[in-house]
Design an enzyme around this catalytic site. Structure first.
Site, PDB file in Angstrom:
ATOM      1  N   MET A  20       0.813  -1.221   0.000  1.00  0.00           N
ATOM      2  CA  MET A  20       0.000   0.000   0.000  1.00  0.00           C
ATOM      3  C   MET A  20       0.846   1.270   0.000  1.00  0.00           C
ATOM      4  O   MET A  20       0.529   2.242   0.691  1.00  0.00           O
ATOM      5  CB  MET A  20      -0.956  -0.023   1.209  1.00  0.00           C
ATOM      6  CG  MET A  20      -1.879  -1.218   1.244  1.00  0.00           C
ATOM      7  SD  MET A  20      -2.889  -1.372  -0.247  1.00  0.00           S
ATOM      8  CE  MET A  20      -4.098  -0.100   0.076  1.00  0.00           C
ATOM      9  N   ARG A  21       1.915   1.281  -0.767  1.00  0.00           N
ATOM     10  CA  ARG A  21       2.714   2.499  -0.949  1.00  0.00           C
ATOM     11  C   ARG A  21       2.773   2.817  -2.431  1.00  0.00           C
ATOM     12  O   ARG A  21       3.001   1.909  -3.246  1.00  0.00           O
ATOM     13  CB  ARG A  21       4.162   2.300  -0.469  1.00  0.00           C
ATOM     14  CG  ARG A  21       4.333   2.052   0.993  1.00  0.00           C
ATOM     15  CD  ARG A  21       3.944   3.201   1.860  1.00  0.00           C
ATOM     16  NE  ARG A  21       4.815   4.374   1.739  1.00  0.00           N
ATOM     17  CZ  ARG A  21       4.548   5.544   2.314  1.00  0.00           C
ATOM     18  NH1 ARG A  21       3.446   5.695   3.008  1.00  0.00           N
ATOM     19  NH2 ARG A  21       5.367   6.555   2.186  1.00  0.00           N
ATOM     20  N   ASN A  42       1.840  -6.144 -10.274  1.00  0.00           N
ATOM     21  CA  ASN A  42       0.903  -5.796  -9.207  1.00  0.00           C
ATOM     22  C   ASN A  42      -0.403  -6.534  -9.460  1.00  0.00           C
ATOM     23  O   ASN A  42      -0.733  -6.852 -10.610  1.00  0.00           O
ATOM     24  CB  ASN A  42       0.642  -4.282  -9.218  1.00  0.00           C
ATOM     25  CG  ASN A  42      -0.319  -3.855  -8.113  1.00  0.00           C
ATOM     26  OD1 ASN A  42      -0.194  -4.304  -6.965  1.00  0.00           O
ATOM     27  ND2 ASN A  42      -1.283  -3.009  -8.443  1.00  0.00           N
ATOM     28  N   HIS A  49      -4.528  -6.137  -8.813  1.00  0.00           N
ATOM     29  CA  HIS A  49      -5.542  -5.138  -8.448  1.00  0.00           C
ATOM     30  C   HIS A  49      -6.920  -5.798  -8.521  1.00  0.00           C
ATOM     31  O   HIS A  49      -7.229  -6.489  -9.498  1.00  0.00           O
ATOM     32  CB  HIS A  49      -5.470  -3.947  -9.412  1.00  0.00           C
ATOM     33  CG  HIS A  49      -6.441  -2.872  -9.050  1.00  0.00           C
ATOM     34  ND1 HIS A  49      -6.251  -2.048  -7.956  1.00  0.00           N
ATOM     35  CD2 HIS A  49      -7.617  -2.502  -9.598  1.00  0.00           C
ATOM     36  CE1 HIS A  49      -7.271  -1.207  -7.866  1.00  0.00           C
ATOM     37  NE2 HIS A  49      -8.114  -1.463  -8.844  1.00  0.00           N
ATOM     38  N   GLU A  53       2.075   5.401 -13.537  1.00  0.00           N
ATOM     39  CA  GLU A  53       0.685   5.724 -13.224  1.00  0.00           C
ATOM     40  C   GLU A  53       0.047   4.580 -12.445  1.00  0.00           C
ATOM     41  O   GLU A  53       0.139   3.411 -12.852  1.00  0.00           O
ATOM     42  CB  GLU A  53      -0.079   5.977 -14.531  1.00  0.00           C
ATOM     43  CG  GLU A  53      -1.451   6.588 -14.321  1.00  0.00           C
ATOM     44  CD  GLU A  53      -2.285   6.585 -15.606  1.00  0.00           C
ATOM     45  OE1 GLU A  53      -3.508   6.538 -15.512  1.00  0.00           O
ATOM     46  OE2 GLU A  53      -1.677   6.607 -16.694  1.00  0.00           O
ATOM     47  N   ASP A  79      -2.177   1.680 -10.906  1.00  0.00           N
ATOM     48  CA  ASP A  79      -3.159   0.721 -11.424  1.00  0.00           C
ATOM     49  C   ASP A  79      -3.301   0.799 -12.945  1.00  0.00           C
ATOM     50  O   ASP A  79      -4.404   0.685 -13.497  1.00  0.00           O
ATOM     51  CB  ASP A  79      -4.522   0.896 -10.732  1.00  0.00           C
ATOM     52  CG  ASP A  79      -4.438   0.636  -9.237  1.00  0.00           C
ATOM     53  OD1 ASP A  79      -3.581  -0.169  -8.821  1.00  0.00           O
ATOM     54  OD2 ASP A  79      -5.209   1.235  -8.466  1.00  0.00           O
TER      55      ASP A  79
HETATM   56  C1  GRF Z   1      -5.894  -7.765  -2.592  1.00  0.00           C
HETATM   57  O1  GRF Z   1      -7.259  -7.620  -2.833  1.00  0.00           O
HETATM   58  C2  GRF Z   1      -5.103  -7.147  -3.693  1.00  0.00           C
HETATM   59  O2  GRF Z   1      -5.691  -7.275  -4.937  1.00  0.00           O
HETATM   60  C3  GRF Z   1      -5.088  -5.693  -3.278  1.00  0.00           C
HETATM   61  O3  GRF Z   1      -4.939  -5.713  -1.887  1.00  0.00           O
HETATM   62  C4  GRF Z   1      -5.453  -6.945  -1.383  1.00  0.00           C
HETATM   63  C5  GRF Z   1      -4.342  -7.600  -0.623  1.00  0.00           C
HETATM   64  O4  GRF Z   1      -4.758  -8.767   0.029  1.00  0.00           O
HETATM   65  N1  GRF Z   1      -4.043  -4.986  -3.979  1.00  0.00           N
HETATM   66  P1  GRF Z   1      -3.686  -9.802   0.575  1.00  0.00           P
HETATM   67  O5  GRF Z   1      -2.745  -9.011   1.471  1.00  0.00           O
HETATM   68  O6  GRF Z   1      -2.978 -10.390  -0.595  1.00  0.00           O
HETATM   69  O7  GRF Z   1      -4.471 -10.800   1.347  1.00  0.00           O
END
Ligand code: GRF
Length: 194
Positions: free
Chosen positions: A92-93, A109, A111, A145, A147
């Site tokens: 989350m960075r 990544n 998403h 950019e 996502d």
């Molecule tokens: C997942 O839904 C992923 O797609 C999003 O954040 C969530 C992470 O879940 N980026 P986890 O830590 O893999 O359980």
């Protein structure tokens, strides 16, 4: 030679676990050699250790607003471990263009939406509000950019009558656990070009 992979997490780590499990297969083209968390309290760290994977915490908070210093520490760790590919899994960075360029074509990544729909947070709530009939998840190469970037694997599930944010999120999460290992395999085998 198997590709050496680092997984970057911030929390729960269920996608990380799916990748670790997949990589146990002898014919899997990648090995998970490192898990890095930017949060010391990420529950995924204990899961990684239990699976026998080396873990490191690089706490972004310790760097204050020095975003590049944090990323330089991260980059040093990845290079020390001779990492070939990086998988963001609930990391989350936001990453700076400098870091993204350094790992260009070698960083994935996941998403929880059918990109380019619903970039950013709260994707399941927004999908329900929009009334879409299908919703899903996407593994893509990371570009500056958020996502965005070339899609490696994308798949969807039907949105059902009576779905709540929680039920839809759970169905999509199961899908995530299937597509991330498939996407990493494709990239590690050189079947998907950036
Ligand atoms: C997942 O839904 C992923 O797609 C999003 O954040 C969530 C992470 O879940 N980026 P986890 O830590 O893999 O359980």
């Amino acid at each position: 030679m198997k590709q050496r992979v680092a997984i970057l997490i911030s929390g729960r780590g269920s996608n990380m676990t799916a990748l670790i499990e997949a990589a146990k297969a002898s014919d899997y083209p990648a090995e998970i050699v490192l898990v890095v968390s930017n949060r010391p309290d990420a529950p995924g760290l204990a899961l990684a250790r239990a699976a026998g994977v080396a873990t490191t915490v690089i706490d972004h908070a310790a760097f204050g607003d020095q975003r590049e210093a944090f990323e330089r520490a991260l980059d040093d760790e990845l290079r020390n471990c001779r990492i070939d590919l990086v998988c963001l899994a609930g990391f989350m960075r936001l990453l700076t263009p400098w870091f993204v360029a350094r790992w260009s074509g070698r960083m994935l990544n996941i998403h929880p939406s059918l990109l380019p729909q619903f970039k950013g947070l709260d994707t399941h709530r927004r999908a329900l509000e929009a009334g879409v009939k299908r919703h899903g998840a996407t593994v893509h190469f990371v570009v500056p950019e958020m996502d965005s970037g070339p899609i490696v694997v994308q798949d969807s599930v039907a949105v059902q009558d009576g779905d709540t944010e929680a039920t839809l999120a759970a169905r999509v999460l199961e899908l995530e656990h299937q597509i991330y290992p498939r996407a990493l395999r494709a990239v590690a085998e050189g079947r998907t070009k950036f």
